[in-house]
Write a protein that holds these residues in place. Structure first.
Motif, PDB file in Angstrom:
ATOM      1  N   GLY A 135      -4.766   2.976   8.209  1.00 13.53           N
ATOM      2  CA  GLY A 135      -3.473   3.655   8.202  1.00 13.53           C
ATOM      3  C   GLY A 135      -2.568   3.184   9.323  1.00 13.53           C
ATOM      4  N   LEU A 136      -1.439   3.874   9.457  1.00 15.23           N
ATOM      5  CA  LEU A 136      -0.464   3.613  10.508  1.00 15.23           C
ATOM      6  C   LEU A 136      -0.512   4.736  11.537  1.00 15.23           C
ATOM      7  CD1 LEU A 136       2.657   2.647   8.346  1.00 15.23           C
ATOM      8  CD2 LEU A 136       1.031   1.083   9.433  1.00 15.23           C
TER       9      LEU A 136
ATOM     10  N   ALA B   7       0.765  -1.143   0.399  1.00 10.23           N
ATOM     11  CA  ALA B   7       1.779  -2.202   0.282  1.00 10.23           C
ATOM     12  C   ALA B   7       3.061  -1.804   1.014  1.00 10.23           C
ATOM     13  CB  ALA B   7       2.066  -2.479  -1.189  1.00 10.23           C
ATOM     14  N   GLU B   8       3.490  -0.539   0.849  1.00  7.56           N
ATOM     15  CA  GLU B   8       4.684  -0.060   1.539  1.00  7.56           C
ATOM     16  C   GLU B   8       4.442   0.030   3.055  1.00  7.56           C
ATOM     17  OE1 GLU B   8       3.780   0.888  -1.376  1.00  7.56           O
ATOM     18  OE2 GLU B   8       5.590   0.631  -2.590  1.00  7.56           O
ATOM     19  N   ALA B   9       3.243   0.461   3.425  1.00  3.47           N
ATOM     20  CA  ALA B   9       2.911   0.546   4.851  1.00  3.47           C
ATOM     21  C   ALA B   9       2.961  -0.827   5.506  1.00  3.47           C
ATOM     22  CB  ALA B   9       1.525   1.169   5.028  1.00  3.47           C
TER      23      ALA B   9
ATOM     24  N   ARG C 241      -0.990   9.984  12.993  1.00  5.72           N
ATOM     25  CA  ARG C 241      -1.493   8.933  12.120  1.00  5.72           C
ATOM     26  C   ARG C 241      -1.282   9.332  10.655  1.00  5.72           C
ATOM     27  NH1 ARG C 241      -5.117   5.031  13.316  1.00  5.72           N
ATOM     28  NH2 ARG C 241      -5.680   6.098  15.253  1.00  5.72           N
ATOM     29  N   ILE C 242      -1.015   8.332   9.809  1.00  4.80           N
ATOM     30  CA  ILE C 242      -0.935   8.545   8.373  1.00  4.80           C
ATOM     31  C   ILE C 242      -1.809   7.494   7.691  1.00  4.80           C
ATOM     32  CG2 ILE C 242       1.178   7.134   8.146  1.00  4.80           C
ATOM     33  CD1 ILE C 242       2.000   9.001   5.841  1.00  4.80           C
ATOM     34  N   GLY C 243      -2.671   7.957   6.792  1.00  7.26           N
ATOM     35  CA  GLY C 243      -3.586   7.063   6.103  1.00  7.26           C
ATOM     36  C   GLY C 243      -2.972   6.439   4.873  1.00  7.26           C
TER      37      GLY C 243
END
Length: 434
Positions: free
Chosen positions: A53-54, A24-26, A11-13
Protein backbone atom coordinates in the motif's frame (compact mmCIF):
# COMPACT_ATOMS: atom_id res chain seq x y z
CA UNK A 1 -12.68 9.29 -10.83
CA UNK A 2 -11.31 7.38 -7.83
CA UNK A 3 -10.85 9.67 -4.85
CA UNK A 4 -9.33 8.73 -1.51
CA UNK A 5 -8.49 10.77 1.59
CA UNK A 6 -5.72 10.03 4.09
CA UNK A 7 -4.36 11.71 7.20
CA UNK A 8 -0.67 12.38 7.80
CA UNK A 9 1.30 9.17 8.39
CA UNK A 10 -1.78 7.04 7.63
CA UNK A 11 -1.57 3.99 5.36
CA UNK A 12 -3.95 2.79 2.64
CA UNK A 13 -3.75 -0.71 1.21
CA UNK A 14 -4.27 -1.92 -2.33
CA UNK A 15 -7.72 -3.18 -3.23
CA UNK A 16 -11.02 -2.40 -4.92
CA UNK A 17 -13.27 -1.24 -2.07
CA UNK A 18 -13.83 2.23 -0.60
CA UNK A 19 -11.16 1.80 2.09
CA UNK A 20 -8.41 0.77 -0.33
CA UNK A 21 -7.00 1.98 -3.64
CA UNK A 22 -6.43 -0.07 -6.84
CA UNK A 23 -2.74 -0.76 -7.29
CA UNK A 24 -2.57 0.64 -10.84
CA UNK A 25 -3.98 3.99 -9.64
CA UNK A 26 -1.72 3.93 -6.58
CA UNK A 27 1.31 3.47 -8.82
CA UNK A 28 0.32 6.52 -10.86
CA UNK A 29 -0.26 8.59 -7.73
CA UNK A 30 3.12 7.52 -6.31
CA UNK A 31 4.84 8.46 -9.59
CA UNK A 32 3.43 12.00 -9.40
CA UNK A 33 4.40 12.29 -5.71
CA UNK A 34 7.95 11.16 -6.49
CA UNK A 35 8.39 14.21 -8.75
CA UNK A 36 7.53 16.64 -5.96
CA UNK A 37 10.15 18.96 -4.52
CA UNK A 38 9.46 17.28 -1.17
CA UNK A 39 10.09 13.75 -2.43
CA UNK A 40 13.73 13.78 -1.35
CA UNK A 41 16.59 11.72 -2.62
CA UNK A 42 14.75 8.41 -2.30
CA UNK A 43 11.56 9.77 -3.88
CA UNK A 44 9.38 8.83 -0.89
CA UNK A 45 9.32 12.08 1.06
CA UNK A 46 5.64 12.54 0.22
CA UNK A 47 4.39 8.94 -0.08
CA UNK A 48 5.98 5.65 0.87
CA UNK A 49 5.25 3.32 -2.04
CA UNK A 50 5.26 -0.15 -0.50
CA UNK A 51 4.40 -3.65 -1.67
CA UNK A 52 1.07 -3.64 0.18
CA UNK A 53 0.00 0.00 0.00
CA UNK A 54 0.79 3.70 0.24
CA UNK A 55 1.71 5.58 3.41
CA UNK A 56 1.46 9.33 3.76
CA UNK A 57 4.23 11.31 5.42
CA UNK A 58 4.41 14.87 6.77
CA UNK A 59 3.31 16.54 3.52
CA UNK A 60 -0.35 17.40 2.94
CA UNK A 61 -2.44 18.47 -0.04
CA UNK A 62 -3.76 16.81 -3.20
CA UNK A 63 -2.03 14.48 -5.64
CA UNK A 64 -3.86 13.68 -8.88
CA UNK A 65 -3.10 11.31 -11.73
CA UNK A 66 -5.18 9.97 -14.60
CA UNK A 67 -8.49 8.75 -13.18
CA UNK A 68 -7.61 9.17 -9.50
CA UNK A 69 -6.99 11.69 -6.72
CA UNK A 70 -5.39 11.30 -3.30
CA UNK A 71 -5.99 13.95 -0.66
CA UNK A 72 -3.71 14.07 2.41
CA UNK A 73 -4.99 16.06 5.39
CA UNK A 74 -3.06 17.24 8.46
CA UNK A 75 -3.92 15.84 11.88
CA UNK A 76 -5.05 19.10 13.50
CA UNK A 77 -7.09 18.36 16.61
CA UNK A 78 -8.65 20.68 19.14
CA UNK A 79 -8.50 20.57 22.93
CA UNK A 80 -10.12 17.33 24.07
CA UNK A 81 -10.83 16.30 20.46
CA UNK A 82 -9.69 12.76 19.63
CA UNK A 83 -10.89 12.47 16.03
CA UNK A 84 -11.73 15.40 13.76
CA UNK A 85 -13.81 15.00 10.60
CA UNK A 86 -12.28 15.47 7.16
CA UNK A 87 -14.22 18.68 6.52
CA UNK A 88 -13.00 20.11 9.86
CA UNK A 89 -9.42 19.33 8.92
CA UNK A 90 -9.87 21.00 5.53
CA UNK A 91 -11.19 24.12 7.26
CA UNK A 92 -8.23 24.21 9.62
CA UNK A 93 -5.66 23.71 6.88
CA UNK A 94 -7.17 26.49 4.77
CA UNK A 95 -7.26 28.73 7.86
CA UNK A 96 -3.52 28.21 8.40
CA UNK A 97 -2.80 28.88 4.72
CA UNK A 98 -4.90 32.05 4.86
CA UNK A 99 -2.94 33.40 7.84
CA UNK A 100 0.44 32.56 6.34
CA UNK A 101 -0.39 34.05 2.92
CA UNK A 102 -2.37 37.10 4.13
CA UNK A 103 -5.66 35.92 2.66
CA UNK A 104 -8.78 37.35 4.24
CA UNK A 105 -11.39 34.60 4.16
CA UNK A 106 -14.59 35.73 5.84
CA UNK A 107 -17.22 33.52 7.41
CA UNK A 108 -19.63 34.15 4.53
CA UNK A 109 -17.15 32.76 2.01
CA UNK A 110 -16.51 29.70 4.14
CA UNK A 111 -20.17 28.76 4.55
CA UNK A 112 -20.59 28.48 0.78
CA UNK A 113 -17.77 25.98 0.32
CA UNK A 114 -18.33 22.26 -0.20
CA UNK A 115 -16.25 21.03 2.71
CA UNK A 116 -17.51 17.46 2.50
CA UNK A 117 -17.57 16.87 -1.25
CA UNK A 118 -14.47 18.78 -2.41
CA UNK A 119 -10.75 18.42 -1.84
CA UNK A 120 -8.51 21.16 -0.47
CA UNK A 121 -7.45 21.96 -4.04
CA UNK A 122 -11.04 22.46 -5.24
CA UNK A 123 -11.83 24.61 -2.19
CA UNK A 124 -8.82 26.86 -2.83
CA UNK A 125 -9.75 27.13 -6.51
CA UNK A 126 -13.32 28.07 -5.56
CA UNK A 127 -12.13 30.79 -3.16
CA UNK A 128 -9.69 32.19 -5.72
CA UNK A 129 -12.26 32.17 -8.52
CA UNK A 130 -14.87 33.98 -6.43
CA UNK A 131 -12.39 36.72 -5.47
CA UNK A 132 -10.98 37.08 -8.98
CA UNK A 133 -14.40 37.18 -10.65
CA UNK A 134 -15.51 39.93 -8.28
CA UNK A 135 -12.37 41.95 -9.04
CA UNK A 136 -12.57 41.42 -12.82
CA UNK A 137 -16.18 42.69 -12.91
CA UNK A 138 -14.88 45.99 -11.52
CA UNK A 139 -12.36 46.18 -14.37
CA UNK A 140 -8.86 44.90 -15.10
CA UNK A 141 -5.99 47.07 -13.87
CA UNK A 142 -4.27 49.01 -16.67
CA UNK A 143 -1.08 50.99 -17.09
CA UNK A 144 0.50 53.16 -19.75
CA UNK A 145 3.05 51.10 -21.68
CA UNK A 146 5.63 52.55 -24.03
CA UNK A 147 5.50 51.28 -27.61
CA UNK A 148 8.04 51.63 -30.43
CA UNK A 149 6.59 51.06 -33.91
CA UNK A 150 7.23 52.10 -37.50
CA UNK A 151 4.04 53.72 -38.81
CA UNK A 152 2.98 55.57 -41.98
CA UNK A 153 1.86 58.57 -39.89
CA UNK A 154 3.38 60.10 -36.80
CA UNK A 155 1.97 58.91 -33.48
CA UNK A 156 3.38 60.22 -30.25
CA UNK A 157 6.94 61.40 -30.76
CA UNK A 158 9.57 60.68 -33.41
CA UNK A 159 12.52 58.46 -32.48
CA UNK A 160 15.14 60.48 -34.33
CA UNK A 161 18.00 58.03 -33.93
CA UNK A 162 16.02 55.04 -35.22
CA UNK A 163 14.43 57.13 -37.97
CA UNK A 164 17.72 58.23 -39.53
CA UNK A 165 19.51 54.91 -39.00
CA UNK A 166 16.79 52.46 -40.06
CA UNK A 167 14.60 54.58 -42.37
CA UNK A 168 17.12 56.92 -43.99
CA UNK A 169 16.30 55.46 -47.40
CA UNK A 170 12.62 54.83 -46.65
CA UNK A 171 11.23 58.08 -45.19
CA UNK A 172 7.63 56.94 -45.83
CA UNK A 173 7.91 54.99 -42.53
CA UNK A 174 8.17 56.96 -39.29
CA UNK A 175 9.85 55.57 -36.17
CA UNK A 176 7.29 56.42 -33.51
CA UNK A 177 7.36 56.19 -29.74
CA UNK A 178 4.08 56.52 -27.88
CA UNK A 179 2.37 55.51 -24.64
CA UNK A 180 -0.83 53.46 -24.67
CA UNK A 181 -3.11 52.48 -21.80
CA UNK A 182 -3.01 48.68 -21.73
CA UNK A 183 -4.23 45.77 -19.64
CA UNK A 184 -1.40 43.56 -20.91
CA UNK A 185 0.72 44.10 -17.81
CA UNK A 186 2.62 41.77 -15.46
CA UNK A 187 -0.17 41.66 -12.85
CA UNK A 188 -2.77 40.51 -15.38
CA UNK A 189 -0.31 38.05 -16.91
CA UNK A 190 0.07 36.43 -13.47
CA UNK A 191 -3.71 36.18 -13.12
CA UNK A 192 -4.10 34.72 -16.61
CA UNK A 193 -1.40 32.13 -15.84
CA UNK A 194 -3.28 31.15 -12.67
CA UNK A 195 -6.58 30.84 -14.56
CA UNK A 196 -4.94 28.79 -17.33
CA UNK A 197 -3.33 26.37 -14.90
CA UNK A 198 -6.44 26.00 -12.74
CA UNK A 199 -8.58 25.23 -15.80
CA UNK A 200 -6.43 22.10 -16.24
CA UNK A 201 -6.69 21.13 -12.58
CA UNK A 202 -10.30 21.89 -11.61
CA UNK A 203 -12.73 18.96 -11.48
CA UNK A 204 -15.78 20.63 -9.92
CA UNK A 205 -18.34 21.79 -12.49
CA UNK A 206 -18.88 25.23 -10.94
CA UNK A 207 -15.12 25.87 -10.80
CA UNK A 208 -14.75 24.92 -14.47
CA UNK A 209 -17.60 27.24 -15.44
CA UNK A 210 -16.16 30.27 -13.62
CA UNK A 211 -12.67 29.59 -14.96
CA UNK A 212 -14.02 29.54 -18.52
CA UNK A 213 -15.67 32.92 -17.88
CA UNK A 214 -12.41 34.27 -16.48
CA UNK A 215 -10.55 32.91 -19.50
CA UNK A 216 -12.67 35.13 -21.77
CA UNK A 217 -11.96 38.13 -19.55
CA UNK A 218 -8.19 37.62 -19.98
CA UNK A 219 -8.30 36.80 -23.70
CA UNK A 220 -6.41 40.00 -24.63
CA UNK A 221 -3.66 39.46 -22.05
CA UNK A 222 -0.49 37.73 -23.21
CA UNK A 223 -0.21 34.13 -22.02
CA UNK A 224 3.16 33.76 -20.26
CA UNK A 225 4.49 30.39 -19.02
CA UNK A 226 4.66 30.19 -15.21
CA UNK A 227 8.49 30.03 -15.03
CA UNK A 228 8.73 33.15 -17.23
CA UNK A 229 6.30 35.31 -15.22
CA UNK A 230 7.83 38.65 -14.25
CA UNK A 231 6.82 38.89 -10.60
CA UNK A 232 9.39 41.67 -10.15
CA UNK A 233 7.47 43.86 -12.61
CA UNK A 234 4.17 43.61 -10.72
CA UNK A 235 3.44 47.07 -9.31
CA UNK A 236 0.84 47.66 -6.62
CA UNK A 237 -0.21 51.22 -5.85
CA UNK A 238 -3.32 53.03 -4.61
CA UNK A 239 -5.08 52.40 -7.94
CA UNK A 240 -4.81 48.61 -7.79
CA UNK A 241 -4.22 47.85 -4.10
CA UNK A 242 -7.35 45.69 -4.04
CA UNK A 243 -5.40 43.15 -6.13
CA UNK A 244 -2.81 42.61 -3.40
CA UNK A 245 -4.67 39.68 -1.83
CA UNK A 246 -5.33 38.08 -5.22
CA UNK A 247 -1.63 38.35 -6.01
CA UNK A 248 -0.81 36.46 -2.80
CA UNK A 249 -3.44 33.87 -3.72
CA UNK A 250 -1.99 33.44 -7.22
CA UNK A 251 1.50 33.08 -5.77
CA UNK A 252 0.22 30.35 -3.45
CA UNK A 253 -1.31 28.43 -6.38
CA UNK A 254 1.57 28.97 -8.81
CA UNK A 255 5.01 29.36 -7.31
CA UNK A 256 4.99 29.13 -3.52
CA UNK A 257 8.00 27.21 -2.20
CA UNK A 258 5.69 24.98 -0.13
CA UNK A 259 4.08 23.31 -3.11
CA UNK A 260 4.52 22.00 -6.60
CA UNK A 261 1.69 21.94 -9.11
CA UNK A 262 3.28 20.16 -12.04
CA UNK A 263 4.69 16.70 -12.51
CA UNK A 264 6.92 17.03 -15.56
CA UNK A 265 6.27 14.42 -18.22
CA UNK A 266 3.97 12.45 -15.92
CA UNK A 267 0.26 12.92 -16.59
CA UNK A 268 -0.71 14.37 -13.22
CA UNK A 269 -0.36 17.27 -10.83
CA UNK A 270 0.05 17.98 -7.14
CA UNK A 271 -0.61 20.81 -4.71
CA UNK A 272 1.43 20.04 -1.61
CA UNK A 273 2.40 21.77 1.63
CA UNK A 274 5.07 20.66 4.08
CA UNK A 275 3.45 20.84 7.50
CA UNK A 276 6.70 21.54 9.35
CA UNK A 277 7.24 24.68 7.27
CA UNK A 278 3.57 25.69 7.35
CA UNK A 279 3.37 25.40 11.16
CA UNK A 280 6.58 27.39 11.53
CA UNK A 281 5.31 30.22 9.32
CA UNK A 282 1.89 30.17 10.98
CA UNK A 283 3.44 30.57 14.45
CA UNK A 284 5.80 33.26 13.16
CA UNK A 285 2.89 35.34 11.82
CA UNK A 286 0.94 35.03 15.06
CA UNK A 287 3.94 35.74 17.32
CA UNK A 288 4.62 38.91 15.31
CA UNK A 289 1.00 40.00 15.85
CA UNK A 290 1.04 39.05 19.54
CA UNK A 291 4.11 41.22 20.20
CA UNK A 292 3.23 44.13 17.90
CA UNK A 293 3.79 47.51 19.57
CA UNK A 294 5.43 46.02 22.68
CA UNK A 295 9.08 46.78 21.98
CA UNK A 296 10.07 43.34 20.72
CA UNK A 297 11.52 42.34 17.36
CA UNK A 298 10.83 38.95 15.83
CA UNK A 299 13.37 37.40 13.44
CA UNK A 300 12.26 34.42 11.36
CA UNK A 301 14.94 31.94 10.25
CA UNK A 302 17.56 34.41 11.45
CA UNK A 303 20.60 34.34 13.71
CA UNK A 304 23.02 32.48 11.43
CA UNK A 305 25.66 31.98 14.12
CA UNK A 306 28.20 29.22 13.58
CA UNK A 307 28.72 26.34 15.99
CA UNK A 308 32.39 25.70 15.19
CA UNK A 309 35.32 27.69 13.82
CA UNK A 310 38.34 26.54 11.89
CA UNK A 311 40.80 29.43 12.09
CA UNK A 312 38.58 32.26 10.79
CA UNK A 313 36.04 30.06 8.98
CA UNK A 314 32.74 29.21 10.64
CA UNK A 315 31.14 25.80 10.30
CA UNK A 316 27.68 24.37 11.02
CA UNK A 317 25.64 27.57 10.76
CA UNK A 318 22.48 27.68 12.86
CA UNK A 319 19.13 29.03 11.74
CA UNK A 320 16.56 29.09 14.58
CA UNK A 321 12.91 29.25 13.54
CA UNK A 322 12.14 32.34 15.68
CA UNK A 323 14.28 34.74 17.69
CA UNK A 324 12.60 37.35 19.90
CA UNK A 325 14.80 40.33 20.79
CA UNK A 326 14.38 43.41 22.94
CA UNK A 327 16.98 45.96 22.01
CA UNK A 328 20.29 44.09 21.81
CA UNK A 329 19.16 41.25 24.09
CA UNK A 330 17.91 37.91 22.82
CA UNK A 331 14.91 37.20 25.02
CA UNK A 332 13.68 33.90 23.58
CA UNK A 333 14.57 31.39 20.86
CA UNK A 334 11.68 29.23 19.60
CA UNK A 335 11.93 26.10 17.52
CA UNK A 336 8.59 24.83 16.17
CA UNK A 337 8.03 21.09 15.76
CA UNK A 338 5.07 19.64 13.84
CA UNK A 339 5.10 16.45 15.90
CA UNK A 340 2.58 14.78 18.15
CA UNK A 341 3.69 14.93 21.77
CA UNK A 342 2.95 11.81 23.84
CA UNK A 343 1.03 11.91 27.14
CA UNK A 344 3.22 11.56 30.24
CA UNK A 345 1.53 8.30 31.13
CA UNK A 346 2.92 6.82 27.91
CA UNK A 347 6.34 8.49 27.90
CA UNK A 348 7.90 10.65 30.68
CA UNK A 349 9.79 12.57 27.95
CA UNK A 350 6.49 13.04 26.04
CA UNK A 351 8.13 12.17 22.74
CA UNK A 352 10.58 15.09 22.87
CA UNK A 353 13.66 13.85 21.02
CA UNK A 354 17.14 14.06 22.44
CA UNK A 355 18.40 15.71 19.24
CA UNK A 356 15.85 18.54 19.65
CA UNK A 357 16.97 19.11 23.24
CA UNK A 358 20.63 19.26 22.18
CA UNK A 359 19.72 21.70 19.42
CA UNK A 360 17.97 24.08 21.83
CA UNK A 361 20.82 23.84 24.35
CA UNK A 362 23.18 24.91 21.55
CA UNK A 363 20.90 27.85 20.72
CA UNK A 364 20.92 28.94 24.38
CA UNK A 365 24.72 29.01 24.38
CA UNK A 366 25.27 30.52 20.93
CA UNK A 367 22.70 33.29 21.29
CA UNK A 368 23.36 33.90 25.01
CA UNK A 369 19.69 33.41 25.69
CA UNK A 370 18.37 32.33 29.07
CA UNK A 371 15.10 30.99 27.67
CA UNK A 372 14.62 28.65 24.72
CA UNK A 373 11.40 26.90 23.68
CA UNK A 374 10.23 23.84 21.80
CA UNK A 375 6.69 24.53 20.55
CA UNK A 376 4.42 21.69 19.43
CA UNK A 377 0.81 21.59 18.21
CA UNK A 378 -1.65 20.48 20.90
CA UNK A 379 -3.81 17.43 20.16
CA UNK A 380 -6.67 15.50 21.67
CA UNK A 381 -4.48 12.83 23.29
CA UNK A 382 -2.91 15.38 25.65
CA UNK A 383 -4.44 16.92 28.79
CA UNK A 384 -7.14 19.55 28.08
CA UNK A 385 -4.95 22.53 28.95
CA UNK A 386 -2.01 23.51 26.71
CA UNK A 387 1.38 22.36 28.03
CA UNK A 388 4.03 24.78 29.30
CA UNK A 389 6.76 22.91 31.19
CA UNK A 390 10.03 24.59 32.18
CA UNK A 391 13.28 22.60 32.58
CA UNK A 392 16.59 23.89 33.95
CA UNK A 393 19.43 23.27 31.51
CA UNK A 394 22.52 21.32 32.67
CA UNK A 395 21.90 21.72 36.44
CA UNK A 396 19.03 22.11 38.87
CA UNK A 397 20.03 25.67 39.77
CA UNK A 398 20.83 26.90 36.26
CA UNK A 399 19.29 30.16 35.07
CA UNK A 400 19.05 28.83 31.53
CA UNK A 401 15.75 27.06 30.89
CA UNK A 402 14.20 24.97 28.14
CA UNK A 403 10.43 25.35 27.85
CA UNK A 404 8.35 22.63 26.22
CA UNK A 405 4.97 24.04 25.18
CA UNK A 406 1.99 23.32 22.96
CA UNK A 407 -0.34 25.56 20.97
CA UNK A 408 -3.92 24.71 20.09
CA UNK A 409 -4.20 25.55 16.36
CA UNK A 410 -7.95 25.05 16.05
CA UNK A 411 -10.45 27.88 16.29
CA UNK A 412 -9.94 31.51 15.23
CA UNK A 413 -6.52 33.13 14.86
CA UNK A 414 -7.31 35.76 17.49
CA UNK A 415 -7.59 32.99 20.11
CA UNK A 416 -4.20 31.67 19.05
CA UNK A 417 -2.68 35.14 19.30
CA UNK A 418 -4.00 35.54 22.83
CA UNK A 419 -2.69 32.09 23.80
CA UNK A 420 0.74 32.96 22.40
CA UNK A 421 0.73 36.28 24.25
CA UNK A 422 0.22 34.50 27.58
CA UNK A 423 2.76 31.80 26.69
CA UNK A 424 5.42 34.34 25.72
CA UNK A 425 4.80 36.34 28.89
CA UNK A 426 5.48 33.23 30.96
CA UNK A 427 8.52 32.29 28.90
CA UNK A 428 10.19 35.68 28.93
CA UNK A 429 9.20 36.24 32.58
CA UNK A 430 7.94 39.71 31.90
CA UNK A 431 4.48 41.21 31.45
CA UNK A 432 3.23 41.45 27.88
CA UNK A 433 0.08 43.55 28.14
CA UNK A 434 -2.96 42.44 26.19
Amino acid sequence: MIRRTLREWQRIGYGDDETTIPQAEADRIAAVAARSTFAGRGGEGVLEHGRKGLRARGVVGVIAAEGCQLEILPKIEGLGECEATDDALRRRLIHMLAVVHDLRIDAGSLTQLGWQKDTVLELLIRLFCARLLEAVRLGLPRRYLEHAEDLPILRGRLDVIRQFSRHAVAPQRLACRYDELSSDIALNQVMRAAVTRLRRLAQATDNQRILRELGFAYADVTEVPVPALRWDQVTLDRTNQRWSELLSFARLLLTDRHQQTTAGAIDGHALLFEMNALFEQYVARLVTRALAGRGYRVAVQGGHRDCLFEESTGRFRTKPDLIIRQGDRTMLVIDTKWKRMAPRIDDPKQGVSQADVYQLMAYSHLYRCLNVMLLYPHHGGLPPDPICTRYAIASETAEETLIVATLDVTGPARAHIEALRHLLARAISTKIAA
